[in-house]
Design a protein around this motif. Sequence first.
Motif, PDB file in Angstrom:
ATOM      1  N   ILE A 188      52.759  66.405   0.793  1.00 13.86           N
ATOM      2  CA  ILE A 188      52.675  65.035   0.236  1.00 13.86           C
ATOM      3  C   ILE A 188      53.093  65.319  -1.367  1.00 13.86           C
ATOM      4  O   ILE A 188      53.772  64.488  -1.660  1.00 13.86           O
ATOM      5  CB  ILE A 188      51.164  64.575   0.188  1.00 13.86           C
TER       6      ILE A 188
ATOM      7  N   ARG B  60      56.861  65.962  -1.164  1.00 11.78           N
ATOM      8  CA  ARG B  60      57.741  64.760  -1.012  1.00 11.78           C
ATOM      9  C   ARG B  60      57.576  63.655  -2.060  1.00 11.78           C
ATOM     10  O   ARG B  60      58.920  63.446  -2.627  1.00 11.78           O
ATOM     11  CB  ARG B  60      57.080  64.071   0.085  1.00 11.78           C
ATOM     12  N   GLU B  61      56.524  63.581  -2.862  1.00  9.26           N
ATOM     13  CA  GLU B  61      56.458  62.625  -3.923  1.00  9.26           C
ATOM     14  C   GLU B  61      57.383  63.129  -5.265  1.00  9.26           C
ATOM     15  O   GLU B  61      58.034  62.335  -5.906  1.00  9.26           O
ATOM     16  CB  GLU B  61      55.061  62.381  -4.302  1.00  9.26           C
TER      17      GLU B  61
ATOM     18  N   ASP C 115      60.932  62.678  -4.557  1.00  6.21           N
ATOM     19  CA  ASP C 115      61.371  61.000  -4.676  1.00  6.21           C
ATOM     20  C   ASP C 115      61.197  60.725  -6.226  1.00  6.21           C
ATOM     21  O   ASP C 115      62.214  59.955  -6.790  1.00  6.21           O
ATOM     22  CB  ASP C 115      59.812  60.022  -4.202  1.00  6.21           C
ATOM     23  N   TYR C 116      60.125  61.043  -6.873  1.00  6.33           N
ATOM     24  CA  TYR C 116      60.128  60.854  -8.519  1.00  6.33           C
ATOM     25  C   TYR C 116      61.262  61.433  -9.143  1.00  6.33           C
ATOM     26  O   TYR C 116      62.092  60.758  -9.977  1.00  6.33           O
ATOM     27  CB  TYR C 116      58.757  61.567  -9.097  1.00  6.33           C
TER      28      TYR C 116
ATOM     29  N   ALA D  43      53.318  54.788 -12.267  1.00  8.14           N
ATOM     30  CA  ALA D  43      53.589  55.553 -10.903  1.00  8.14           C
ATOM     31  C   ALA D  43      52.348  55.690 -10.115  1.00  8.14           C
ATOM     32  O   ALA D  43      52.342  55.645  -9.062  1.00  8.14           O
ATOM     33  CB  ALA D  43      54.400  56.917 -11.417  1.00  8.14           C
TER      34      ALA D  43
ATOM     35  N   SER E 123      51.219  54.287  -6.339  1.00 12.58           N
ATOM     36  CA  SER E 123      51.117  55.043  -5.415  1.00 12.58           C
ATOM     37  C   SER E 123      50.832  54.824  -3.867  1.00 12.58           C
ATOM     38  O   SER E 123      51.475  55.293  -2.975  1.00 12.58           O
ATOM     39  CB  SER E 123      50.141  56.337  -5.804  1.00 12.58           C
TER      40      SER E 123
ATOM     41  N   GLU F   5      53.842  51.959  -1.750  1.00 14.66           N
ATOM     42  CA  GLU F   5      54.053  52.332  -0.348  1.00 14.66           C
ATOM     43  C   GLU F   5      53.888  51.224   0.687  1.00 14.66           C
ATOM     44  O   GLU F   5      54.616  51.096   1.481  1.00 14.66           O
ATOM     45  CB  GLU F   5      53.548  53.710   0.087  1.00 14.66           C
TER      46      GLU F   5
ATOM     47  N   LYS G 136      48.620  62.551  -3.377  1.00 15.01           N
ATOM     48  CA  LYS G 136      48.881  61.544  -4.340  1.00 15.01           C
ATOM     49  C   LYS G 136      48.392  61.829  -5.794  1.00 15.01           C
ATOM     50  O   LYS G 136      48.937  61.526  -6.664  1.00 15.01           O
ATOM     51  CB  LYS G 136      48.347  60.221  -4.074  1.00 15.01           C
TER      52      LYS G 136
ATOM     53  N   VAL H 277      50.121  64.684  -7.637  1.00 12.64           N
ATOM     54  CA  VAL H 277      51.436  64.434  -8.338  1.00 12.64           C
ATOM     55  C   VAL H 277      51.387  63.336  -9.349  1.00 12.64           C
ATOM     56  O   VAL H 277      52.260  63.855 -10.270  1.00 12.64           O
ATOM     57  CB  VAL H 277      52.348  64.195  -7.091  1.00 12.64           C
ATOM     58  N   SER H 278      50.495  62.692  -8.974  1.00 12.88           N
ATOM     59  CA  SER H 278      50.420  61.523 -10.428  1.00 12.88           C
ATOM     60  C   SER H 278      49.976  61.978 -11.391  1.00 12.88           C
ATOM     61  O   SER H 278      49.954  61.452 -12.598  1.00 12.88           O
ATOM     62  CB  SER H 278      49.553  60.203  -9.686  1.00 12.88           C
TER      63      SER H 278
ATOM     64  N   TYR I 198      61.613  56.523   3.980  1.00  9.47           N
ATOM     65  CA  TYR I 198      61.741  56.887   2.408  1.00  9.47           C
ATOM     66  C   TYR I 198      63.204  56.947   2.197  1.00  9.47           C
ATOM     67  O   TYR I 198      63.714  57.845   2.580  1.00  9.47           O
ATOM     68  CB  TYR I 198      61.245  58.442   2.137  1.00  9.47           C
TER      69      TYR I 198
END
Lengths: 487, 309
Positions: free
Chosen positions: A17, A20-21, A24-25, A88, A92, A96, A119, A122-123, B86
Motif C-alpha cells: 500500500i 502504491r500511494e 501516486d503522490y 492528503a 486517503s 478513494e 495509508k 505514507v500519509s 488508479y
Amino acid sequence: MHSMTRIQAALNPVWLIVQRELRDYLRDWRMLLPSLILTVGFPFLMNGFTFVAVNFVNRYGANLVVERLVPISILIIGFFPLTTSLLAALESFVGEKERGTIEPLLSTPLEDWQLYLGKLIVSTLLPLTSSFLSILIYIVLIAYQRMVMPSILTIVQLLLLTVSHAVLMVSAAIVISTQSTSIKGANLLASFIVIPVAILMQGETFLLFWGNEDVIWLGVLAVLVMAALIVRLGLAHFQREYLLGREIDMLHVSWLARTFWKYFKGETCSVIEWYRILVAESLKKAAYLVLMLALLSVVSIVASYLWAQQELSDHVTLLLPESRMERIERLRGSFLSASGIEEPFYLHPWFLFFHNLRAVLIAAFFGLFSFGVLNVVLYMLNTSVIGVVLGIFNLLGYSPLPIALAGILPHGIFELPALILSCAILLRAGIVLVTPQAQRTIGEVLLDVVADWMRVMIGVVIPLLLIAALVESYLTPYLLLRFVSFP
Amino acid sequence: MIETYDLSKVFDDFWAVNGVSLTVRPGQVLALLGQNGAGKTTTVRLLTALLRPTRGWARVYGYDVATQGSQVRAFIGVLTEQHGLYLRMTAREYLDFFGKAYRLDPQQRVARRDQLLEYFGLTAFADRRIGEYSKGMKQKLALARALIHDPPVLLLDEPTSAMDPESARLVREHIAGLKSSQRTIVICTHNLIEAEMLADTVAIIHRGRILIQGTLDELKESVLGPREYRVQFAHPWSLDGFAPPPGAVLVHHDPLSLRFRVDRPHYVNPQLLQELVACRAPVVAMQEVPRSLEQVYLKVMENVQKSDA
C-alpha cells in the motif's frame, strides 16, 4: 525465525500500500509542487523574520528571548508542511471512495489493519520528510548566519515534537477520512484537528520559552501517547462497511437524540430502576479505575505534602512574623465570618458547588479530547493541592492531622469521590473508544460513553458535589474553629 | 458455490436487501436483474464480505461472509460498478499491484498478468498510464483485475458496459469459458440480451426483494404463460372444420398462419400437426414464437408497478 517470517508476511501488504500511494503522490505534480515550494521556501521566509526579530530584541539586550526564538521557529517550520499534507491524509480513504477506487481495494483479502497502517505510514512519511527537510535548510541558514544555535538535545526534542505532531494530525485526519462520506465533509471536519493542535503548539511554545527541559520531555511523551491513542482509535473503528455503507453526509439529529436517550435511559421505567440498574452498572464497570484513582490520590497527596515540606520551607520561614500572623488572622477571619457573623462569597454553598462543578467539567472537557488522560492529570493536580496546603500548615506550625480531619475530611468524603467518579468514567470512555467494536460505529460508541458519563454525573457526581458544598460551607468552618487552635 | 438464506441488509431504516435466498452452483451463471437502486450492488457487496448482513447468512466457496471475510475475498473476483482504476499507474503496474494483494507468487503473477493483457488486447498499451485509456480499455483492464488471481467465484457488475461490440463479444466468450471451467458466476446487468446469452438462472430483484428466480424457461413459463407456436401455410387456408386438440388453444389466425398456446408441446404438438394435415392444411412450417427475457422482465416490472399503484 518462524515468527519473524510471519511478521514479514503480515507487513508485506502494508508495504504494498505504501509503495502504491507513494508512486501516486510522486506522480501528482499538483501535490508535489506546492509541497516542494513550501518545504524549500518557508525556511528562508522564517529565517528572514528571525533575523529581523533577533536584531530588534538585541537592541534591548533581551538575549534570553533571542535564545528561545530559534527553537520556536524550528517548531513552526516543522509544523507548516504538516498542515498542507493534512489534505492528503484527509482524502486517503474518502478520496478513494469518491474516485471509486476503494471498492476493488477493499475487495482484496488485505486485512483492515494492513490497509489502515499502509495509508497511515505514507500519509505520515511524506509530510515528515518535507518537515525535516525544511528544518535542515533552516538550521543550515542559522549556522551560516552565526545565530544562536539550539543545543542538540533541544533539536532532538523539536524533531520528536514534529514527529508527534505529524502522527497526531495524520492519524486524526485518517480517522476523519474513514468516517466521512465526501472529501468536502472531511475538510470541514478538519478544524477539529487544527484547533486542538494549534492549542497544543501554544502550550509547547510556552514550554520552550520557559525552557524547562524535563517538562518539555514530559510534553513530548504526552503528545506521543496521544498520537498512539488516536492511531489505536482509528484502527479499532476502521470498518470497510462504514466506507461503503453510506453515500451522503447527513446529520441525523433525531437519530443522535434517540440513540443517546437509548443509552442514557436503557429499558428502565423509573428513576429508582434507572439508579438500581444503569447507574449501578456504570459504577461497577468503572470500579477498578475508581480504586486505581483513589490510590493515585493518596500517592499524590503524600508526594505533594513531602514536596511542600522540602521545597516551600524556605519560603515560609522567610516570611516576616507579622506577615505570617496577618495571613493566619485573615484565614481565621474567613472561618469566623463563615460561621455566621459575615458570610464571604467564596464560602457560599452555591459558589463552592459551581466552582467544583466547573472544575469537574473543565477536566472532563480536556479528558474528552485526550481519552481521559488529561482528566487524570488535572485530577491529580487537584489532589496535590490538598497535600501542599497541609504541608504549608505544618510549616506554619499547625499539626496537619486535625486540619485534615476537621477541614478536609467532612466535605472531602463527598467531593473526592465525585471527582474520582467523573474521572474514572471518562478514563473508561477512553478505553472503550480505543477498543474494537465491530457491531457499532464510532458515533454509537461515542454516544454510549457520553451517556455513561452523563448518567454518573447526574445520578451521583452532582448530588455529591451539592452535599460537599453544603458541608464545606456550613460545617467545615465550625469544625475548624472547634478543633484547630489558632494562635 | 454461492448460497444465501434470508440475506438482508438495513441502512438506518432502509432495507437495501431483504430476505434474499439464492443458490449458484459451480459452472452456473446467475443474472441478477433489477432497476437502479434495486439492491443488486448491495447484494454483491454482501457476497464480497464488504458489508455485514443484518439478518440471514451467505456462504461463498464454503466461507461465511460475516465471519470469514478475508477468506471469502481471497476466492472472489469482483468487477465493480465503477471501474475504480488508479489512473496514474500503468496497466502492468496495476495488475502487478492486485496480483501482490491477492498474494500470487512472482512467477505466477507475471504469467497471469501477461496472459490477461494479451487476451484483452492491452499488451501494446501495458506501459501507458491508465488515465490515457479509452472507456472500453478501462473496462477490460478492470475485468483483467477481477481475473488476475483466477478466482473460482466471480461477481461481475455490468461486465461489458462501455465496450465496443468486438470487445463485448470477447468478454462474453471469456465468461462462457469460465462457466465451462466450473466457475461460479453472478452477473448484475441491465443488458437483458447479454443476460439471456450467458445466464443459466435469472433473479429479478426489486426494492431489495427477489421477485422471481429460476431458469430462463421456468421464468418464461411462469411469467408469460405456456409457449406459443406459429403454423405457416403455403397459401390461404380456411379454418372450417378444424378443431385444435385438447391442450392447444388457438390465440390468433389469419389466412396464411395460425398461432396456438400449448401447455405440453411434446405431447400436444404432434397431435396438432396430425389434425392439420388431416384437414388438408398446406403446412410449410411450425415453430415456437420466440419470447425474450426482456418480455419477462418488463412483464414482471409492469406487474410490480400495478401492485404498487
